[in-house]
Motif scaffolding. Structure first.
Motif, PDB file in Angstrom:
ATOM      1  N   GLU A   6       0.825  -1.202   0.000  1.00 58.09           N
ATOM      2  CA  GLU A   6       0.000   0.000   0.000  1.00 58.09           C
ATOM      3  C   GLU A   6       0.866   1.261   0.000  1.00 58.09           C
ATOM      4  OE1 GLU A   6      -2.100  -2.987   2.831  1.00 58.09           O
ATOM      5  OE2 GLU A   6      -0.053  -2.306   2.398  1.00 58.09           O
ATOM      6  N   CYS A  22      -2.758   0.233  -3.866  1.00 52.77           N
ATOM      7  CA  CYS A  22      -2.274  -1.070  -3.410  1.00 52.77           C
ATOM      8  C   CYS A  22      -1.754  -1.808  -4.645  1.00 52.77           C
ATOM      9  CB  CYS A  22      -3.390  -1.850  -2.750  1.00 52.77           C
ATOM     10  SG  CYS A  22      -2.966  -3.560  -2.332  1.00 52.77           S
ATOM     11  N   TRP A  36     -10.366  -3.225   0.913  1.00 52.51           N
ATOM     12  CA  TRP A  36      -9.679  -2.363   1.859  1.00 52.51           C
ATOM     13  C   TRP A  36     -10.325  -2.528   3.237  1.00 52.51           C
ATOM     14  CZ3 TRP A  36      -5.310   0.404   0.938  1.00 52.51           C
ATOM     15  CH2 TRP A  36      -4.956   0.650  -0.390  1.00 52.51           C
ATOM     16  N   ARG A  38      -9.606  -1.150   7.549  1.00 52.43           N
ATOM     17  CA  ARG A  38      -8.879  -0.180   8.359  1.00 52.43           C
ATOM     18  C   ARG A  38      -8.958  -0.572   9.834  1.00 52.43           C
ATOM     19  NH1 ARG A  38     -12.861   5.102   7.676  1.00 52.43           N
ATOM     20  NH2 ARG A  38     -14.627   4.335   8.939  1.00 52.43           N
ATOM     21  N   ARG A  45     -10.272  -4.482  13.277  1.00 51.73           N
ATOM     22  CA  ARG A  45     -10.144  -4.127  11.871  1.00 51.73           C
ATOM     23  C   ARG A  45     -11.533  -4.116  11.233  1.00 51.73           C
ATOM     24  NH1 ARG A  45      -5.620  -7.348   8.682  1.00 51.73           N
ATOM     25  NH2 ARG A  45      -4.296  -5.904   9.829  1.00 51.73           N
ATOM     26  N   SER A  95      -5.380  -1.125   5.145  1.00 50.15           N
ATOM     27  CA  SER A  95      -4.710  -2.272   4.539  1.00 50.15           C
ATOM     28  C   SER A  95      -5.550  -2.818   3.389  1.00 50.15           C
ATOM     29  CB  SER A  95      -4.503  -3.386   5.557  1.00 50.15           C
ATOM     30  OG  SER A  95      -3.720  -2.962   6.652  1.00 50.15           O
ATOM     31  N   CYS A  96      -4.878  -3.260   2.358  1.00 52.02           N
ATOM     32  CA  CYS A  96      -5.600  -3.947   1.297  1.00 52.02           C
ATOM     33  C   CYS A  96      -5.464  -5.453   1.472  1.00 52.02           C
ATOM     34  CB  CYS A  96      -5.132  -3.518  -0.087  1.00 52.02           C
ATOM     35  SG  CYS A  96      -3.442  -3.939  -0.489  1.00 52.02           S
ATOM     36  N   TRP A 114      -2.568 -10.107   2.619  1.00 55.13           N
ATOM     37  CA  TRP A 114      -2.688  -8.778   3.202  1.00 55.13           C
ATOM     38  C   TRP A 114      -1.427  -7.969   2.957  1.00 55.13           C
ATOM     39  CZ3 TRP A 114      -6.964  -6.943   5.873  1.00 55.13           C
ATOM     40  CH2 TRP A 114      -7.974  -7.876   6.111  1.00 55.13           C
ATOM     41  N   GLN A 116       0.912  -4.515   4.273  1.00 57.83           N
ATOM     42  CA  GLN A 116       1.401  -4.107   5.586  1.00 57.83           C
ATOM     43  C   GLN A 116       0.638  -2.904   6.147  1.00 57.83           C
ATOM     44  OE1 GLN A 116       2.713  -3.107   2.794  1.00 57.83           O
ATOM     45  NE2 GLN A 116       3.025  -0.923   3.109  1.00 57.83           N
ATOM     46  N   GLY A 117      -0.071  -2.206   5.293  1.00 57.27           N
ATOM     47  CA  GLY A 117      -0.878  -1.077   5.737  1.00 57.27           C
ATOM     48  C   GLY A 117      -0.203   0.264   5.534  1.00 57.27           C
ATOM     49  N   THR A 118      -1.027   1.295   5.462  1.00 54.54           N
ATOM     50  CA  THR A 118      -0.548   2.665   5.352  1.00 54.54           C
ATOM     51  C   THR A 118      -1.374   3.539   6.294  1.00 54.54           C
ATOM     52  OG1 THR A 118      -0.022   4.459   3.792  1.00 54.54           O
ATOM     53  CG2 THR A 118      -2.049   3.232   3.372  1.00 54.54           C
TER      54      THR A 118
END
Length: 124
Positions: A6, A22, A36, A38, A45, A95-96, A114, A116-118
């Protein structure tokens, strides 16, 4: 296997916009359902959006419907999340996720891969 990365997170004022991306590895991206999610500090989540493999079907929870738009470009192996009219409560790590079977799902346990996230932070 697919790897997801991401980007596009950051700090924005309430009412502003951000577009998350992503990027996926692998030649079978176009066969995956993408989503997506969050996660805010101290919370579970949550589902944000999902899109079918060809992009013809999307799904959103009421909390983001009309403000967020998920899209994908299979030629670029990328899925996007356009976020408009952002609110402080949208602050979270985004995260996607990818799933290789129908249907679209809002449950984290039904996604196989998955990123790692932003971080997205919305200031008031």
């Amino acid at each position: 296997q697919v790897q997801l990365v991401e980007s596009g997170g950051g700090l924005v004022q309430a009412g502003g916009s951000l577009r998350l991306s992503c990027a996926a590895s692998g030649r079978t991206f176009s066969t995956y359902i993408m989503a997506w999610f969050r996660q805010a500090p101290g919370k579970e989540r949550d589902f944000v959006a999902a899109i079918s493999s060809r992009g013809s079907v999307t799904s959103y929870p009421d909390s983001v419907k009309g403000r967020f738009t998920i899209s994908r470009d299979n030629a670029k192996n990328t899925v996007y999340l356009q976020m408009n009219s952002l609110k402080p409560e949208d602050t979270a790590i985004y995260s996607c996720a990818a799933r290789d079977r129908l249907p679209l799902s809002k449950f984290t346990t039904e996604y196989d891969f998955w990123g790692q996230g932003t971080q997205v932070t919305v200031s008031s």
